[in-house]
Write an enzyme that holds these catalytic residues in place. Structure first.
Site, PDB file in Angstrom:
ATOM      1  N   CYS A  11       0.846  -1.187   0.000  1.00  0.00           N
ATOM      2  CA  CYS A  11       0.000   0.000   0.000  1.00  0.00           C
ATOM      3  C   CYS A  11       0.889   1.247   0.000  1.00  0.00           C
ATOM      4  CB  CYS A  11      -0.927   0.013   1.212  1.00  0.00           C
ATOM      5  SG  CYS A  11      -0.075   0.055   2.781  1.00  0.00           S
ATOM      6  N   CYS A  14       3.365   1.733   2.834  1.00  0.00           N
ATOM      7  CA  CYS A  14       4.505   0.812   2.903  1.00  0.00           C
ATOM      8  C   CYS A  14       5.595   1.266   1.954  1.00  0.00           C
ATOM      9  CB  CYS A  14       4.073  -0.606   2.542  1.00  0.00           C
ATOM     10  SG  CYS A  14       2.485  -1.060   3.228  1.00  0.00           S
TER      11      CYS A  14
END
Lengths: 83, 489
Positions: A11, A14
């Site tokens: 995502c 991250c």
């Protein structure tokens, strides 16, 4: 050498954490291996319920938010001292 | 009709829909909604809710807590999947995990606000209440069907859910004022919509500008289409500026705040205030009508600014801005494309088709809504403008709700992710239950819209619950008869 793991399935947060980690490692001109952990079962092994998570030498130092470069620097310095 | 004029018509449909959405619907509802979602992600410690999701928590606490977690914590996929896996493997088990999974996409704060703003508050409330009832229902069913596997997880430790967390009071107030901001911008009550003062800005040519806009984006108000007003055009311009300044100021916020960061916040405030006032252009100038909304938004913004400046820590402010911006970046482009596509498709679809298929609250109509929801995958929130299109084409509100329940829950992508965590059998069982419950939700809500008395609607619900309990009892009974040695998958 430190082993840094970035926990998260890809995502936005991250990716951002990985960028920050890479930059800090570069700025500190240190030796470190950065591993992305994307498998949920592996992520769960660190008892993390919200990503991104940051693991240094198998120790979970932060999860659920993006630490600032300054924080990451502190984490890495502490880990180096412990080595 | 030749091809060229047909294509132009399609393009016009798409652009018209997009412009009308950006100008009319987005601002006072979606802009605060993004910030509310950002504040929830950044300022609510996850532990405040997750500590009720451990395996030793009684069921009557863990199921509602799972729904709450879905609504409050899980606006973002970074949280949904890990939290789902965590609850399933190390926490309260598959039941609450499924409740969480069901509730998160359908009734998270962004989806509810957007549904309420675009389609109507009644449908948003129906979506919330029925998702809550059915989310817990499906969770309980899954827990019963797959009891054995849950028992296998019981040896795991519970430490993950032991952490306690409390929300800081300043953060809580900040969140509440954000909600007030949203309400004062969108509620349609006299106190807020009445005009208290009016003045005229001597800007000539605004009326011609608006006429030109109406020419550029033709609309047919009988079909429920909206044109772009001069005010709308100004707002679209401001939105573009917000985008630019946020890109410069928030994209690299982890390296520190800069002037653009604050510029973007000021712009958001200015935009909300501009959207709140009434504007009517005429030959002599531009009339500005100062209404209650304006004062409400102004007061809320002032309080927010004060808290942000004096009470929130730098970390909190940064996380709040980053999370909000992340939602905008993630969802807004998809929404723009989706709304454009909806405008194009609208030109092609004939209202008669929709009316024949789902114009009435029938079983077939509701099934059609669910099937469409399962097979079509739309990104987060795009289901709302699509539903709005169906509504304006004559779809009954019952099947519409069925569609709205099924679409965000079930997409091939999410089914695949879930099945890596809980396995194929459980995933498809879940899908079947969601399809069934969505159809029923549509039927029940549709009956209520058609004027069925509360008594009759409750009777439907009771009959349904009785059938369900009988089925559960049967499954339970069979499970008990089988020996406990059946291996879990």
């Amino acid at each position: 050498m430190l082993t840094i793991k970035v926990l998260g399935s890809g995502c936005a947060n991250c990716k951002r954490l990985e960028q920050i980690a890479r930059k800090v490692v570069e700025d500190m001109s240190m030796q470190a291996e950065i591993i992305k952990v994307t498998d949920y079962n592996d992520i769960m092994a660190y008892n993390v319920m919200s990503t991104p998570g940051l693991v240094i030498n198998e120790k979970l130092v932060s999860y659920g938010r993006i630490p600032t470069p300054a924080e990451v620097t502190t984490f890495l310095t502490n880990a180096l001292m412990a080595e | 009709m030749n091809l060229l004029s047909f294509l132009t018509q399609l393009l016009h449909g798409g652009l018209g829909n997009l412009a009308a959405y950006l100008a009319a619907h987005v601002l006072l509802c979606l802009l605060p909604a993004f910030y509310i979602a950002g504040a929830m992600t950044a300022l609510i410690p996850k532990e405040t809710v997750t500590r009720f999701l451990g395996r030793n928590t009684p069921k009557f606490v863990s199921y509602p807590a799972a729904a709450l977690a879905g609504s409050v914590l899980a606006v973002c996929s970074c949280t949904i999947v890990p939290l789902f896996a965590g609850i399933y493997k190390k926490g309260a088990g598959i039941g609450p995990a499924i409740t969480f999974l069901f509730f998160a996409p359908a009734a998270n704060i962004l989806a509810l606000i957007y549904t309420g703003g675009v389609i109507g508050v009644d449908l948003a409330i129906a979506r919330l209440v029925l998702s809550l009832a059915f989310g817990i229902g499906i969770g309980l069913i899954m827990a019963l069907i797959f009891r054995k596997d849950d028992a296998a997880h019981d040896k795991a430790t519970d430490t993950m859910f032991a952490a306690q967390g409390t929300m800081r009071r300043a953060a809580l107030i900040f969140l509440l004022v954000l909600v007030t901001l949203l309400l004062s911008g969108t509620l349609k009550i006299g106190l807020l919509t009445n005009t208290y003062a009016a003045f005229t800005l001597p800007i000539s040519g605004m009326d011609k500008f608006q006429d030109a806009l109406y020419q550029l984006v033709p609309f047919d108000s009988s079909k429920g289409e909206e044109g772009v007003t001069a005010q709308g055009a100004i707002l679209i311009g401001l939105l573009a500026f917000i985008g630019l300044s946020s890109w410069k100021g928030i994209e690299h916020i982890h390296e520190g705040f800069n002037r653009w960061t604050w510029a973007s916040l000021v712009l958001v405030g200015v935009t909300l205030l501009t959207a709140a006032v009434g504007m009517s252009p005429h030959a002599g100038g531009l009339d500005i009508l100062v209404n209650g909304k304006f004062f409400g938004v102004l007061v809320a913004l002032a309080i927010l600014g004060l808290i942000l400046k004096t009470k929130l820590t730098e970390d909190e402010t940064r996380d709040f801005l980053w999370e909000s911006w992340k939602f905008v970046k993630q969802i807004f482009p998809l929404l723009v494309v989706g709304v454009f596509a909806v405008g194009v498709i609208r030109v092609i679809i004939k209202p008669e088709w929709i009316e024949t298929l789902a114009g009435q609250n029938t079983l077939l109509g509701n099934l059609a809504g669910v099937v469409f929801g399962v097979f079509m995958y739309f990104p987060t929130l795009v289901e709302v403008p699509i539903a709005n299109m169906f509504l304006s084409l004559g779809m009954h509100r019952g099947p519409l709700l069925a569609y709205l329940m099924a679409d965000p829950e079930l997409s091939l992508q999410s089914i695949l992710i879930i099945s890596t965590i809980i396995g194929k059998l459980k995933s498809w069982t879940y899908v079947a239950w969601v399809a069934l419950f969505s159809t029923l939700a549509g039927l029940i809500y549709g009956a209520w819209v058609d004027g069925a008395s509360i008594g009759l609607v409750s009777l439907y619900l009771v009959i349904f619950l009785a059938l369900l309990s009988a089925l559960l009892w049967f499954v339970n009974h069979r499970n008990e008869q089988k020996s406990a040695s059946v291996p879990a998958d």
